[in-house]
Design an enzyme around this catalytic site. Structure first.
Site, short mmCIF file in Angstrom:
data_model
loop_
_atom_site.label_atom_id
_atom_site.label_comp_id
_atom_site.label_asym_id
_atom_site.label_seq_id
_atom_site.Cartn_x
_atom_site.Cartn_y
_atom_site.Cartn_z
CB CYS A 1 23.02 -15.66 -14.79
SG CYS A 1 23.37 -14.05 -14.02
CB SER A 2 22.47 -18.45 -10.94
OG SER A 2 23.86 -18.35 -11.24
CO LIG Z 1 22.34 -13.39 -12.30
#
Ligand SMILES: [Co+2]
Length: 207
Positions: free
Chosen positions: A115-116
């Site tokens: 994800c981030s």
């Molecule tokens: Co992540």
């Protein structure tokens, strides 16, 4: 291609649009306020902190201190969360930070393949390209080519490139190399040279 042109490839499924995520966030926020878990003021304050106050300018002070204080650098590499806490830097998404050091032999670059995940206290909120599937997949498959083509950062063949996958458990930041010719600069002057991208590992620190 420049980094702003990075778009998800057609075979990658993007689970949610930004509009959908924003709508879900609004719904969650409303629910938390309704249940008395959060107040509107607290939500606004948190957003303000992570948009304006916490960010790469803090990470830059950490890097400059590590460049000028070998004992601090050792503590940073041993436990980045504790070392940052010494400087009053910490909080949400910074509970388990790890600093990895660039040297003449090793260049580090950070990604979250899922994800981030990102160390908010030292870097702020992640840039859009960091969240894109194009970056997340290619930086793992061919980091050297990705750094060269998308970021204009040519890492010599003699230097090993290491890619670190951030997660909710461990969030990495890069300790970039101090550029040559900066021996006379103060810690504050050095901090001004350190960019967000250099702490993600997609750019060197330039004078
Ligand atoms: Co992540």
């Amino acid at each position: 291609m420049t980094r702003s042109e990075i778009t998800p490839s057609p075979d990658v499924t993007v689970p949610r649009s930004e509009a959908e995520i924003a709508a879900r966030m609004k719904a969650l926020e409303a629910l938390m306020i309704e249940k008395g878990i959060m107040t509107t003021e607290a939500v606004d304050r948190l957003a303000e902190i992570y948009e304006n106050e916490v960010g790469p300018q803090l990470g830059a002070t950490v890097v400059a201190k590590a460049w000028t204080d070998p004992e601090f650098k050792a503590r940073l590499l041993a436990n980045a969360t504790d070392a940052c806490a010494e400087m009053g830097i910490g909080g949400l998404q910074g509970e388990d930070m790890v600093a990895v050091e660039n040297t003449d032999d090793v260049h580090n670059v950070v990604v979250c393949t899922l994800c981030s995940c990102y160390p908010w206290p030292v870097l702020g909120l992640p840039p859009n390209w960091y969240k894109q599937p194009a970056y997340r997949s290619r930086i793992v498959r061919e980091p050297r080519a990705m750094l060269r083509d998308e970021f204009g950062h040519d890492v010599p063949e003699s230097v090993e490139v290491r890619v670190w996958d951030s997660s909710a458990e461990l969030r990495y930041m890069v300790l970039p190399q101090r550029p040559p010719g900066t021996e006379d600069k103060s810690e504050a002057e050095l901090a001004e040279l350190v960019t967000r991208d250099s702490m993600i590992g997609v750019a060197p620190v330039r004078v």
